[in-house]
Design a protein around this motif. Sequence first.
Motif, PDB file in Angstrom:
ATOM      1  N   PRO A   1     -60.041  -2.778 -29.623  1.00  0.00           N
ATOM      2  CA  PRO A   1     -60.482  -3.734 -28.592  1.00  0.00           C
ATOM      3  C   PRO A   1     -59.760  -3.562 -27.266  1.00  0.00           C
ATOM      4  N   LEU A   2     -58.509  -3.077 -27.310  1.00  0.00           N
ATOM      5  CA  LEU A   2     -57.760  -2.812 -26.078  1.00  0.00           C
ATOM      6  C   LEU A   2     -58.321  -1.602 -25.345  1.00  0.00           C
ATOM      7  N   LEU A   3     -58.651  -0.543 -26.092  1.00  0.00           N
ATOM      8  CA  LEU A   3     -59.079   0.715 -25.482  1.00  0.00           C
ATOM      9  C   LEU A   3     -60.526   0.707 -24.997  1.00  0.00           C
ATOM     10  N   ASN A   4     -61.394  -0.035 -25.675  1.00  0.00           N
ATOM     11  CA  ASN A   4     -62.830   0.029 -25.366  1.00  0.00           C
ATOM     12  C   ASN A   4     -63.184  -0.213 -23.899  1.00  0.00           C
ATOM     13  N   PRO A   5     -62.622  -1.231 -23.239  1.00  0.00           N
ATOM     14  CA  PRO A   5     -62.973  -1.423 -21.819  1.00  0.00           C
ATOM     15  C   PRO A   5     -62.601  -0.229 -20.945  1.00  0.00           C
ATOM     16  N   PHE A   6     -61.489   0.435 -21.276  1.00  0.00           N
ATOM     17  CA  PHE A   6     -61.050   1.592 -20.493  1.00  0.00           C
ATOM     18  C   PHE A   6     -61.921   2.818 -20.775  1.00  0.00           C
ATOM     19  N   ILE A   7     -62.258   3.017 -22.046  1.00  0.00           N
ATOM     20  CA  ILE A   7     -63.037   4.198 -22.430  1.00  0.00           C
ATOM     21  C   ILE A   7     -64.480   4.105 -21.945  1.00  0.00           C
ATOM     22  N   TYR A   8     -65.109   2.932 -22.143  1.00  0.00           N
ATOM     23  CA  TYR A   8     -66.530   2.807 -21.843  1.00  0.00           C
ATOM     24  C   TYR A   8     -66.829   2.308 -20.427  1.00  0.00           C
ATOM     25  N   SER A   9     -65.852   1.672 -19.783  1.00  0.00           N
ATOM     26  CA  SER A   9     -66.162   1.015 -18.505  1.00  0.00           C
ATOM     27  C   SER A   9     -65.381   1.558 -17.316  1.00  0.00           C
ATOM     28  N   LEU A  10     -64.058   1.547 -17.418  1.00  0.00           N
ATOM     29  CA  LEU A  10     -63.240   1.849 -16.256  1.00  0.00           C
ATOM     30  C   LEU A  10     -63.257   3.326 -15.884  1.00  0.00           C
ATOM     31  N   ARG A  11     -63.869   4.170 -16.733  1.00  0.00           N
ATOM     32  CA  ARG A  11     -64.080   5.573 -16.373  1.00  0.00           C
ATOM     33  C   ARG A  11     -65.504   5.783 -15.848  1.00  0.00           C
ATOM     34  N   ASN A  12     -66.229   4.678 -15.692  1.00  0.00           N
ATOM     35  CA  ASN A  12     -67.631   4.734 -15.310  1.00  0.00           C
ATOM     36  C   ASN A  12     -67.775   4.346 -13.835  1.00  0.00           C
ATOM     37  N   LYS A  13     -68.396   5.207 -13.046  1.00  0.00           N
ATOM     38  CA  LYS A  13     -68.518   4.965 -11.599  1.00  0.00           C
ATOM     39  C   LYS A  13     -69.317   3.713 -11.276  1.00  0.00           C
ATOM     40  N   GLU A  14     -70.379   3.457 -12.044  1.00  0.00           N
ATOM     41  CA  GLU A  14     -71.218   2.279 -11.775  1.00  0.00           C
ATOM     42  C   GLU A  14     -70.429   0.987 -11.965  1.00  0.00           C
ATOM     43  N   VAL A  15     -69.608   0.939 -13.016  1.00  0.00           N
ATOM     44  CA  VAL A  15     -68.792  -0.253 -13.276  1.00  0.00           C
ATOM     45  C   VAL A  15     -67.724  -0.402 -12.199  1.00  0.00           C
ATOM     46  N   ILE A  16     -67.068   0.699 -11.837  1.00  0.00           N
ATOM     47  CA  ILE A  16     -66.025   0.651 -10.797  1.00  0.00           C
ATOM     48  C   ILE A  16     -66.608   0.196  -9.456  1.00  0.00           C
ATOM     49  N   ASN A  17     -67.791   0.728  -9.094  1.00  0.00           N
ATOM     50  CA  ASN A  17     -68.445   0.319  -7.849  1.00  0.00           C
ATOM     51  C   ASN A  17     -68.829  -1.158  -7.878  1.00  0.00           C
ATOM     52  N   ALA A  18     -69.297  -1.636  -9.034  1.00  0.00           N
ATOM     53  CA  ALA A  18     -69.659  -3.053  -9.172  1.00  0.00           C
ATOM     54  C   ALA A  18     -68.425  -3.938  -9.039  1.00  0.00           C
ATOM     55  N   MET A  19     -67.289  -3.480  -9.597  1.00  0.00           N
ATOM     56  CA  MET A  19     -66.031  -4.224  -9.477  1.00  0.00           C
ATOM     57  C   MET A  19     -65.584  -4.299  -8.017  1.00  0.00           C
ATOM     58  N   LYS A  20     -65.621  -3.168  -7.322  1.00  0.00           N
ATOM     59  CA  LYS A  20     -65.220  -3.134  -5.903  1.00  0.00           C
ATOM     60  C   LYS A  20     -66.104  -4.057  -5.066  1.00  0.00           C
ATOM     61  N   LYS A  21     -67.414  -4.023  -5.342  1.00  0.00           N
ATOM     62  CA  LYS A  21     -68.370  -4.853  -4.615  1.00  0.00           C
ATOM     63  C   LYS A  21     -68.055  -6.336  -4.791  1.00  0.00           C
ATOM     64  N   ASN A  22     -67.777  -6.755  -6.027  1.00  0.00           N
ATOM     65  CA  ASN A  22     -67.480  -8.153  -6.313  1.00  0.00           C
ATOM     66  C   ASN A  22     -66.122  -8.587  -5.756  1.00  0.00           C
ATOM     67  N   ILE A  23     -65.165  -7.670  -5.769  1.00  0.00           N
ATOM     68  CA  ILE A  23     -63.850  -7.991  -5.195  1.00  0.00           C
ATOM     69  C   ILE A  23     -63.969  -8.212  -3.684  1.00  0.00           C
ATOM     70  N   LYS A  24     -64.718  -7.340  -3.004  1.00  0.00           N
ATOM     71  CA  LYS A  24     -64.929  -7.477  -1.552  1.00  0.00           C
ATOM     72  C   LYS A  24     -65.661  -8.779  -1.237  1.00  0.00           C
ATOM     73  N   LYS A  25     -66.631  -9.119  -2.091  1.00  0.00           N
ATOM     74  CA  LYS A  25     -67.448 -10.310  -1.857  1.00  0.00           C
ATOM     75  C   LYS A  25     -66.607 -11.584  -1.984  1.00  0.00           C
ATOM     76  N   ASN A  26     -65.648 -11.585  -2.943  1.00  0.00           N
ATOM     77  CA  ASN A  26     -64.860 -12.780  -3.211  1.00  0.00           C
ATOM     78  C   ASN A  26     -63.580 -12.859  -2.396  1.00  0.00           C
ATOM     79  N   PHE A  27     -63.121 -11.718  -1.910  1.00  0.00           N
ATOM     80  CA  PHE A  27     -61.856 -11.738  -1.144  1.00  0.00           C
ATOM     81  C   PHE A  27     -62.082 -11.223   0.260  1.00  0.00           C
TER      82      PHE A  27
END
Length: 309
Positions: A283-309
């Motif tokens: 459960p610790l590794l899954n978010p890193f393996i499936y998500s944080l190495r994924n460009k679409e997820v990283i771009n979505a995170m950056k977009k939401n961070i910019k929107k909120n901050f």
Amino acid sequence: MTEDNYSLTTEFILIGFTDHPKLKTVLFVVFLTIYLITMVGNLGLVPLILMERRLHTPMYIFLGNLALMDSCCACAITPKMLENFFSKDRMISLYECMAQFYFFCLAETADCFLLAAMAYDRYVAICSPLQYHTLMSKKLCFQMTAGAYIAGNLHSMIHIVFLFRLTFCRSHQINHFFCEFLPLFKLSCVDPYINELLMFIFPGSVLVFSIIIVIISYLCILFMIFKMKSKEGRGRALSTCASHFLSVSMFYGSLLFVYIRPNSVKEEDKDISVAIFYTLVIPLLNPFIYSLRNKEVINAMKKNIKKNF
């Protein structure tokens, strides 16, 4: 043995990790850190997928549900384990035990089917890209996700219902860090043969079915990757598949070791270290393996961070 004596054993002592009292502070800090990262990583992924329209695809829907189940598993097991590092009695009631196993079994069973669904989704996307939207329709995606949850609930309930046929009149000590049913069966004064058989048949069926789907899907994907002409594309695809397959192998391998080997009930002492993999590490590794190495997820995170901050 009288009926009164049978009714006395309704509370148990979890003695996992008690062999190393000097390390309890270190283990507490390590497992607390793992728990916090697991919860932030997985529960952060769920709203991100819900809010970002570009992530409303079968792969990310499966991924979001996998993250939810990993959080469920962590919540069911880790808080009680952390409490027991500094608890004097380390007690857990029979009903708490059932509740803990229910959510653990639900999460692990749903994870098996969700990982199989994700492997099939990747197979369709890579091997039949032109037919992807036909073969992986929203309806099928919903059916596969709902099926994973239904299977998880039914699997959990079967074991809990059959637990009521047992009475406990031996040692109160469960040699594990959570309420795992295999060591619990050893405390029964009624023959637990039926329960042990069910614990072999049902997890075995779930694992074999999902592993076959995963293996066939990845073999087809590998065959397609090796047909690629671009070395760069082949290398990138192999890197992604290798990390995914490593995570899946660790998850299924640890479950197979605990539940499928013939003498699993007799060797539960060895299961504690293996159980750490499928309850805490995966459960610790899954978010890193499936998500944080994924460009679409990283771009979505950056977009939401910019929107909120």
